[in-house]
Every structure is written in C-alpha cells, then in structure tokens.
Design a protein around this motif. Structure first.
Motif, PDB file in Angstrom:
ATOM      1  N   GLU A  54       0.657  -1.248   0.040  1.00 16.56           N
ATOM      2  CA  GLU A  54       0.104   0.044   0.023  1.00 16.56           C
ATOM      3  C   GLU A  54       0.650   1.299  -0.068  1.00 16.56           C
ATOM      4  O   GLU A  54       0.445   2.058  -0.731  1.00 16.56           O
ATOM      5  CB  GLU A  54      -0.907   0.073   1.251  1.00 16.56           C
ATOM      6  N   LYS A  55       1.925   1.119   0.695  1.00  9.57           N
ATOM      7  CA  LYS A  55       2.533   2.391   0.928  1.00  9.57           C
ATOM      8  C   LYS A  55       3.684   2.647  -0.128  1.00  9.57           C
ATOM      9  O   LYS A  55       4.006   3.670  -0.479  1.00  9.57           O
ATOM     10  CB  LYS A  55       3.610   2.349   2.335  1.00  9.57           C
ATOM     11  N   TYR A  56       4.394   1.741  -0.717  1.00 13.56           N
ATOM     12  CA  TYR A  56       5.307   1.727  -1.587  1.00 13.56           C
ATOM     13  C   TYR A  56       5.099   1.103  -3.073  1.00 13.56           C
ATOM     14  O   TYR A  56       5.878   1.357  -3.922  1.00 13.56           O
ATOM     15  CB  TYR A  56       6.452   1.075  -0.936  1.00 13.56           C
ATOM     16  N   GLN A  57       3.832   0.545  -3.223  1.00 17.28           N
ATOM     17  CA  GLN A  57       3.775   0.048  -4.709  1.00 17.28           C
ATOM     18  C   GLN A  57       4.858  -0.626  -5.232  1.00 17.28           C
ATOM     19  O   GLN A  57       4.933  -0.626  -6.477  1.00 17.28           O
ATOM     20  CB  GLN A  57       3.167   1.287  -5.465  1.00 17.28           C
ATOM     21  N   THR A  59       6.658  -4.202  -6.775  1.00 14.13           N
ATOM     22  CA  THR A  59       6.156  -5.268  -7.538  1.00 14.13           C
ATOM     23  C   THR A  59       6.610  -6.557  -6.405  1.00 14.13           C
ATOM     24  O   THR A  59       7.086  -6.776  -5.615  1.00 14.13           O
ATOM     25  CB  THR A  59       7.225  -5.638  -8.758  1.00 14.13           C
ATOM     26  N   GLY A  60       5.789  -7.746  -7.159  1.00  7.98           N
ATOM     27  CA  GLY A  60       6.078  -8.780  -6.053  1.00  7.98           C
ATOM     28  C   GLY A  60       7.661  -9.105  -5.724  1.00  7.98           C
ATOM     29  O   GLY A  60       7.706  -9.445  -4.682  1.00  7.98           O
ATOM     30  N   TYR A  66      12.430  -7.535   0.421  1.00  7.45           N
ATOM     31  CA  TYR A  66      12.326  -6.872   1.766  1.00  7.45           C
ATOM     32  C   TYR A  66      11.903  -7.672   2.777  1.00  7.45           C
ATOM     33  O   TYR A  66      12.123  -7.720   4.161  1.00  7.45           O
ATOM     34  CB  TYR A  66      11.479  -5.430   1.800  1.00  7.45           C
ATOM     35  N   LEU A  67      11.010  -8.930   2.420  1.00  3.25           N
ATOM     36  CA  LEU A  67      10.463  -9.827   3.390  1.00  3.25           C
ATOM     37  C   LEU A  67      11.205 -10.919   3.829  1.00  3.25           C
ATOM     38  O   LEU A  67      10.816 -11.764   4.604  1.00  3.25           O
ATOM     39  CB  LEU A  67       8.917 -10.307   3.115  1.00  3.25           C
TER      40      LEU A  67
END
Length: 68
Positions: A54-57, A59-60, A66-67
């Motif tokens: 939501e915040k950074y749009q 791509t998958g 980051y995850l």
C-alpha cells in the motif's frame, strides 16, 4: 560550448545523480526499517506485505526482497 560550461554541466549532472541515489537508498532503508518494526510488533507476514504494498507500490519480486 566552452570547457568551463561543460564542466559545470557535468558537475550539476553528478550532483543530481548523487541526490537520486540518496533518495533510492533512503527509500530502501525506510522500507527495511518499516518491515523490521512491524515484525517487532508481531504483525503477520501477510499484513506486512499488504502494508508495504500500500505504501510503496512494489512489484511482487521487490516486495519479496524486503520480506526475506
């Protein structure tokens, strides 16, 4: 165009490139810190994924980086 004018243009381009690189690095650090903080609060991976998207749009693939 004189050599001094060309040098000045190159300096200005270099400064702008440095600023852009700083913005990108700052954004990346912000995302990493947000993920870390949400994890510290016990937020689920799915909810973190949703909030970051939501915040950074992103791509998958970007989001997955980051995850990890």
């Amino acid at each position: 165009m004189t050599l001094m004018l060309r040098d000045q243009e190159n300096i200005e381009k270099g400064i702008e490139m440095g600023r852009e690189e700083g913005r990108v690095e700052g954004r990346q650090e912000g995302i990493r810190l947000m993920v870390s903080a949400l994890r510290d609060f016990g937020i689920s991976r799915e909810e973190i994924q949703k909030k970051i998207q939501e915040k950074y749009q992103l791509t998958g693939q970007e989001l997955e980086e980051y995850l990890k």
